[in-house]
Design a protein around this motif. Structure first.
Motif, PDB file in Angstrom:
ATOM      1  N   ILE A 197       0.834  -1.201   0.000  1.00 30.78           N
ATOM      2  CA  ILE A 197       0.000   0.000   0.000  1.00 30.78           C
ATOM      3  C   ILE A 197       0.866   1.247   0.000  1.00 30.78           C
ATOM      4  O   ILE A 197       0.617   2.190  -0.747  1.00 30.78           O
ATOM      5  CB  ILE A 197      -0.986  -0.021   1.188  1.00 30.78           C
ATOM      6  N   ARG A 198       1.908   1.270   0.820  1.00 34.91           N
ATOM      7  CA  ARG A 198       2.780   2.444   0.892  1.00 34.91           C
ATOM      8  C   ARG A 198       3.604   2.603  -0.378  1.00 34.91           C
ATOM      9  O   ARG A 198       3.762   3.701  -0.891  1.00 34.91           O
ATOM     10  CB  ARG A 198       3.677   2.362   2.116  1.00 34.91           C
ATOM     11  N   GLY A 199       4.210   1.528  -0.851  1.00 33.89           N
ATOM     12  CA  GLY A 199       4.896   1.542  -2.132  1.00 33.89           C
ATOM     13  C   GLY A 199       6.237   2.235  -2.190  1.00 33.89           C
ATOM     14  O   GLY A 199       6.733   2.548  -3.274  1.00 33.89           O
ATOM     15  N   ASP A 200       6.875   2.455  -1.069  1.00 31.10           N
ATOM     16  CA  ASP A 200       8.193   3.083  -1.030  1.00 31.10           C
ATOM     17  C   ASP A 200       9.240   2.152  -1.664  1.00 31.10           C
ATOM     18  O   ASP A 200       9.091   0.925  -1.629  1.00 31.10           O
ATOM     19  CB  ASP A 200       8.549   3.349   0.444  1.00 31.10           C
ATOM     20  N   ALA A 201      10.301   2.720  -2.216  1.00 31.93           N
ATOM     21  CA  ALA A 201      11.347   1.910  -2.864  1.00 31.93           C
ATOM     22  C   ALA A 201      11.958   0.907  -1.878  1.00 31.93           C
ATOM     23  O   ALA A 201      12.237  -0.238  -2.239  1.00 31.93           O
ATOM     24  CB  ALA A 201      12.431   2.804  -3.447  1.00 31.93           C
ATOM     25  N   ARG A 202      12.172   1.325  -0.613  1.00 33.21           N
ATOM     26  CA  ARG A 202      12.712   0.399   0.396  1.00 33.21           C
ATOM     27  C   ARG A 202      11.741  -0.753   0.652  1.00 33.21           C
ATOM     28  O   ARG A 202      12.163  -1.887   0.857  1.00 33.21           O
ATOM     29  CB  ARG A 202      12.978   1.130   1.721  1.00 33.21           C
ATOM     30  N   ASP A 203      10.454  -0.431   0.617  1.00 32.28           N
ATOM     31  CA  ASP A 203       9.444  -1.466   0.808  1.00 32.28           C
ATOM     32  C   ASP A 203       9.479  -2.485  -0.329  1.00 32.28           C
ATOM     33  O   ASP A 203       9.340  -3.685  -0.103  1.00 32.28           O
ATOM     34  CB  ASP A 203       8.037  -0.852   0.875  1.00 32.28           C
ATOM     35  N   MET A 204       9.683  -2.009  -1.532  1.00 33.64           N
ATOM     36  CA  MET A 204       9.724  -2.912  -2.685  1.00 33.64           C
ATOM     37  C   MET A 204      10.917  -3.859  -2.586  1.00 33.64           C
ATOM     38  O   MET A 204      10.807  -5.047  -2.912  1.00 33.64           O
ATOM     39  CB  MET A 204       9.767  -2.118  -3.998  1.00 33.64           C
ATOM     40  N   ARG A 205      12.063  -3.362  -2.119  1.00 37.37           N
ATOM     41  CA  ARG A 205      13.228  -4.242  -1.919  1.00 37.37           C
ATOM     42  C   ARG A 205      12.922  -5.301  -0.864  1.00 37.37           C
ATOM     43  O   ARG A 205      13.260  -6.468  -1.024  1.00 37.37           O
ATOM     44  CB  ARG A 205      14.459  -3.414  -1.511  1.00 37.37           C
ATOM     45  N   TRP A 206      12.294  -4.891   0.237  1.00 42.12           N
ATOM     46  CA  TRP A 206      11.918  -5.805   1.321  1.00 42.12           C
ATOM     47  C   TRP A 206      10.968  -6.879   0.780  1.00 42.12           C
ATOM     48  O   TRP A 206      11.153  -8.071   1.039  1.00 42.12           O
ATOM     49  CB  TRP A 206      11.260  -4.999   2.443  1.00 42.12           C
ATOM     50  N   LEU A 207       9.991  -6.456   0.026  1.00 38.31           N
ATOM     51  CA  LEU A 207       9.008  -7.392  -0.541  1.00 38.31           C
ATOM     52  C   LEU A 207       9.659  -8.375  -1.510  1.00 38.31           C
ATOM     53  O   LEU A 207       9.411  -9.580  -1.436  1.00 38.31           O
ATOM     54  CB  LEU A 207       7.884  -6.617  -1.241  1.00 38.31           C
ATOM     55  N   ARG A 208      10.496  -7.871  -2.419  1.00 39.88           N
ATOM     56  CA  ARG A 208      11.174  -8.766  -3.374  1.00 39.88           C
ATOM     57  C   ARG A 208      12.001  -9.819  -2.647  1.00 39.88           C
ATOM     58  O   ARG A 208      11.959 -10.997  -2.983  1.00 39.88           O
ATOM     59  CB  ARG A 208      12.066  -7.966  -4.334  1.00 39.88           C
ATOM     60  N   ASN A 223      -6.482   6.144  -4.243  1.00 43.28           N
ATOM     61  CA  ASN A 223      -6.120   5.088  -5.196  1.00 43.28           C
ATOM     62  C   ASN A 223      -5.064   4.132  -4.651  1.00 43.28           C
ATOM     63  O   ASN A 223      -4.445   3.400  -5.417  1.00 43.28           O
ATOM     64  CB  ASN A 223      -5.611   5.708  -6.503  1.00 43.28           C
ATOM     65  N   GLU A 224      -4.842   4.122  -3.340  1.00 37.25           N
ATOM     66  CA  GLU A 224      -3.787   3.277  -2.770  1.00 37.25           C
ATOM     67  C   GLU A 224      -4.014   1.793  -3.045  1.00 37.25           C
ATOM     68  O   GLU A 224      -3.062   1.066  -3.336  1.00 37.25           O
ATOM     69  CB  GLU A 224      -3.686   3.491  -1.257  1.00 37.25           C
ATOM     70  N   LEU A 225      -5.255   1.340  -2.956  1.00 41.37           N
ATOM     71  CA  LEU A 225      -5.542  -0.078  -3.175  1.00 41.37           C
ATOM     72  C   LEU A 225      -5.235  -0.470  -4.614  1.00 41.37           C
ATOM     73  O   LEU A 225      -4.598  -1.493  -4.865  1.00 41.37           O
ATOM     74  CB  LEU A 225      -6.981  -0.404  -2.813  1.00 41.37           C
ATOM     75  N   GLN A 226      -5.651   0.354  -5.546  1.00 39.54           N
ATOM     76  CA  GLN A 226      -5.377   0.077  -6.960  1.00 39.54           C
ATOM     77  C   GLN A 226      -3.869   0.065  -7.218  1.00 39.54           C
ATOM     78  O   GLN A 226      -3.357  -0.818  -7.916  1.00 39.54           O
ATOM     79  CB  GLN A 226      -6.058   1.132  -7.833  1.00 39.54           C
ATOM     80  N   ALA A 227      -3.146   1.011  -6.642  1.00 37.02           N
ATOM     81  CA  ALA A 227      -1.691   1.069  -6.821  1.00 37.02           C
ATOM     82  C   ALA A 227      -1.024  -0.158  -6.190  1.00 37.02           C
ATOM     83  O   ALA A 227      -0.089  -0.728  -6.766  1.00 37.02           O
ATOM     84  CB  ALA A 227      -1.135   2.351  -6.211  1.00 37.02           C
ATOM     85  N   ALA A 228      -1.504  -0.583  -5.020  1.00 33.11           N
ATOM     86  CA  ALA A 228      -0.939  -1.764  -4.356  1.00 33.11           C
ATOM     87  C   ALA A 228      -1.136  -3.002  -5.232  1.00 33.11           C
ATOM     88  O   ALA A 228      -0.211  -3.807  -5.383  1.00 33.11           O
ATOM     89  CB  ALA A 228      -1.590  -1.967  -2.992  1.00 33.11           C
ATOM     90  N   ARG A 229      -2.319  -3.145  -5.781  1.00 35.33           N
ATOM     91  CA  ARG A 229      -2.580  -4.316  -6.648  1.00 35.33           C
ATOM     92  C   ARG A 229      -1.706  -4.284  -7.893  1.00 35.33           C
ATOM     93  O   ARG A 229      -1.247  -5.338  -8.358  1.00 35.33           O
ATOM     94  CB  ARG A 229      -4.065  -4.371  -6.994  1.00 35.33           C
ATOM     95  N   LYS A 230      -1.460  -3.110  -8.423  1.00 31.82           N
ATOM     96  CA  LYS A 230      -0.582  -2.978  -9.588  1.00 31.82           C
ATOM     97  C   LYS A 230       0.845  -3.407  -9.221  1.00 31.82           C
ATOM     98  O   LYS A 230       1.511  -4.101  -9.990  1.00 31.82           O
ATOM     99  CB  LYS A 230      -0.605  -1.539 -10.099  1.00 31.82           C
ATOM    100  N   ARG A 231       1.311  -3.017  -8.032  1.00 33.85           N
ATOM    101  CA  ARG A 231       2.652  -3.415  -7.586  1.00 33.85           C
ATOM    102  C   ARG A 231       2.740  -4.930  -7.422  1.00 33.85           C
ATOM    103  O   ARG A 231       3.753  -5.548  -7.768  1.00 33.85           O
ATOM    104  CB  ARG A 231       2.995  -2.726  -6.266  1.00 33.85           C
ATOM    105  N   MET A 232       1.685  -5.535  -6.898  1.00 35.11           N
ATOM    106  CA  MET A 232       1.675  -6.999  -6.732  1.00 35.11           C
ATOM    107  C   MET A 232       1.717  -7.699  -8.091  1.00 35.11           C
ATOM    108  O   MET A 232       2.456  -8.675  -8.259  1.00 35.11           O
ATOM    109  CB  MET A 232       0.428  -7.434  -5.952  1.00 35.11           C
ATOM    110  N   THR A 233       0.963  -7.185  -9.038  1.00 35.85           N
ATOM    111  CA  THR A 233       0.965  -7.761 -10.385  1.00 35.85           C
ATOM    112  C   THR A 233       2.360  -7.662 -10.985  1.00 35.85           C
ATOM    113  O   THR A 233       2.850  -8.604 -11.629  1.00 35.85           O
ATOM    114  CB  THR A 233      -0.066  -7.048 -11.281  1.00 35.85           C
ATOM    115  N   GLY A 234       3.020  -6.540 -10.762  1.00 32.38           N
ATOM    116  CA  GLY A 234       4.384  -6.371 -11.263  1.00 32.38           C
ATOM    117  C   GLY A 234       5.338  -7.387 -10.652  1.00 32.38           C
ATOM    118  O   GLY A 234       6.153  -7.987 -11.365  1.00 32.38           O
TER     119      GLY A 234
END
Length: 175
Positions: free
Chosen positions: A121-132, A157-168
């Protein structure tokens, strides 16, 4: 950051506050699930936490244990008091807390998939590294995260953006 360092911080927090139970909510919550997570998941030097029985008083520990404190100067990491209402965790997250009993202090860690929801939901670059890192090591389950994300509090639009990040992530990591 590792469990030994976290234990040392929580032991100091207990000595100052008299409280022996803390909830760990940020990136370092992964330490509740595994003792040796990937480095990318424990790079943080701030322990996002609150006192379980009295969250509102956690801020009183900042002078001694927070950013810029003598504790941080000596050890290189610090307590970052947060509110239990701050992160965007999915419904039921408090029922899934993971307990690590250090003997003299107890830590309740937000489950990895619940932390992942907040990070998507937050989508920060550090969060994306943690998630990967968590997805690649099998510590996170994208199917579970996708099912839970809709129950987390979001704005605009946080939910839509979060789902887009998950799809990516699903596409790039072939999950």
């Amino acid at each position: 950051m590792n469990r030994l360092q976290l234990h040392a911080l929580l032991r100091e927090a207990k000595a100052l506050s008299g409280h022996g139970e803390f909830v760990i909510v940020g990136s370092l919550a992964i330490l509740g699930a595994v003792s040796e997570p990937p480095d990318a998941m424990v790079m943080s030097v701030d322990v996002d936490a609150y006192m379980k029985a009295d969250p509102g008083r956690t801020g009183e520990l900042c002078e001694a244990l927070g950013q810029g404190s003598p504790f941080e100067d000596e050890f290189g990491y610090y307590l970052d008091p947060v509110s239990p209402k701050l992160p965007s965790f999915p419904e039921g997250w408090q029922d899934r807390l993971l307990l690590v009993d250090f003997g003299d202090v107890r830590a309740f860690f937000v489950a990895p998939n619940d932390v992942a929801v907040s990070k998507y939901i937050r989508g920060d670059a550090r969060d994306m590294r943690w998630l990967r890192a968590g997805l690649m090591r099998g510590l996170l389950n994208l199917d579970v995260i996708e099912r839970m994300v809709g129950s987390a509090p979001t704005l605009g639009n946080e939910l839509q953006a979060a789902r887009k990040r998950m799809t990516g992530h699903r596409k790039r990591l072939k999950l």
